[in-house]
Design a protein around this motif. Structure first.
Motif, mmCIF file in Angstrom:
data_model
loop_
_atom_site.group_PDB
_atom_site.id
_atom_site.type_symbol
_atom_site.label_atom_id
_atom_site.label_comp_id
_atom_site.label_asym_id
_atom_site.label_seq_id
_atom_site.Cartn_x
_atom_site.Cartn_y
_atom_site.Cartn_z
ATOM 1 N N SER A 1 2.814 1.706 -3.440
ATOM 2 C CA SER A 1 1.675 2.140 -4.439
ATOM 3 C C SER A 1 1.378 3.556 -4.112
ATOM 4 O O SER A 1 1.161 4.339 -5.302
ATOM 5 C CB SER A 1 0.264 1.281 -4.310
ATOM 6 N N ALA A 2 1.116 4.268 -3.107
ATOM 7 C CA ALA A 2 0.785 5.308 -2.882
ATOM 8 C C ALA A 2 2.179 6.223 -3.230
ATOM 9 O O ALA A 2 1.976 7.420 -3.701
ATOM 10 C CB ALA A 2 0.594 5.586 -1.113
ATOM 11 N N VAL A 3 3.319 6.031 -3.042
ATOM 12 C CA VAL A 3 4.429 6.738 -3.259
ATOM 13 C C VAL A 3 4.753 6.625 -4.744
ATOM 14 O O VAL A 3 5.016 7.821 -5.445
ATOM 15 C CB VAL A 3 5.721 6.189 -2.546
ATOM 16 N N SER B 1 9.486 7.053 -9.802
ATOM 17 C CA SER B 1 8.149 6.675 -9.221
ATOM 18 C C SER B 1 7.641 5.166 -9.462
ATOM 19 O O SER B 1 6.780 4.596 -8.698
ATOM 20 C CB SER B 1 7.033 7.678 -9.607
ATOM 21 N N THR C 1 0.861 -1.225 -0.086
ATOM 22 C CA THR C 1 0.031 -0.066 0.110
ATOM 23 C C THR C 1 0.912 1.235 0.123
ATOM 24 O O THR C 1 0.728 2.344 -0.801
ATOM 25 C CB THR C 1 -1.078 0.087 1.339
ATOM 26 N N ILE C 2 1.977 1.254 0.887
ATOM 27 C CA ILE C 2 2.873 2.262 0.988
ATOM 28 C C ILE C 2 3.578 2.476 -0.663
ATOM 29 O O ILE C 2 3.643 3.914 -0.809
ATOM 30 C CB ILE C 2 3.691 2.055 1.840
ATOM 31 N N ALA D 1 1.820 6.431 -6.963
ATOM 32 C CA ALA D 1 1.034 7.348 -7.503
ATOM 33 C C ALA D 1 1.407 8.795 -7.323
ATOM 34 O O ALA D 1 1.188 9.713 -8.185
ATOM 35 C CB ALA D 1 -0.170 6.876 -6.695
ATOM 36 N N ALA D 2 1.844 8.989 -6.101
ATOM 37 C CA ALA D 2 2.542 10.502 -5.985
ATOM 38 C C ALA D 2 3.309 10.922 -6.966
ATOM 39 O O ALA D 2 3.526 12.161 -7.407
ATOM 40 C CB ALA D 2 2.620 10.772 -4.625
#
Length: 145
Positions: free
Chosen positions: A8-10, A37, A5-6, A12-13
């Protein structure tokens, strides 16, 4: 699950920042940001994140890293001592000019001489400084100086 999850969030950002950078017409920088990314998602998909988290949370792995560090310190410390010459035995005396060592020229102190006293080693006189410069003087005279 949390690591995925972390990551994937990084990612996406990072892709969002790359999109904004591309909107500002800085395409080379946007391409680099997009490449960076995508790395976290790639690490999750290859399974490296689970492997690294398995290493980090095992005490035996940290003991192994500690032992590797101790071995490295011992190796580099012994090399430093060797380079300074602190761990070496004293060197034997150099041979005399005639090719024979001092021990071969003079009798040993334990062997008695004719007078009944132990033999002493003869003292050598140092060569005069004029002998050292005679070659240089000859070269200078040869060139007329």
């Amino acid at each position: 699950m949390l690591a995925e999850t972390i990551c994937s969030a990084v990612s996406a950002a990072g892709l969002g920042i790359a999109a904004v950078t591309a909107y500002r017409r800085r395409f080379l920088a946007a391409t680099r940001i997009a490449a960076y990314s995508l790395v976290p998602v790639a690490l999750v998909l290859t399974g490296l994140v689970e492997w690294v988290s398995g290493i980090v949370f095992r005490p035996t792995v940290w003991i192994g890293f500690g032992l590797l560090g101790v071995a490295w310190l011992l190796f580099t410390g012994s090399r430093a001592v060797e380079r300074r010459g602190l761990g070496k035995a004293p060197k034997p005396p150099k041979a005399a000019k005639g090719g024979r060592s001092r021990e071969a020229v003079a009798p040993t102190a334990s062997a008695p001489s004719l007078g009944g006293r132990p033999a002493t080693t003869p003292k050598t006189t140092p060569t005069a400084p004029a002998d050292d410069f005679s070659d240089i003087e000859a070269i200078l005279k040869k060139h007329g100086i």
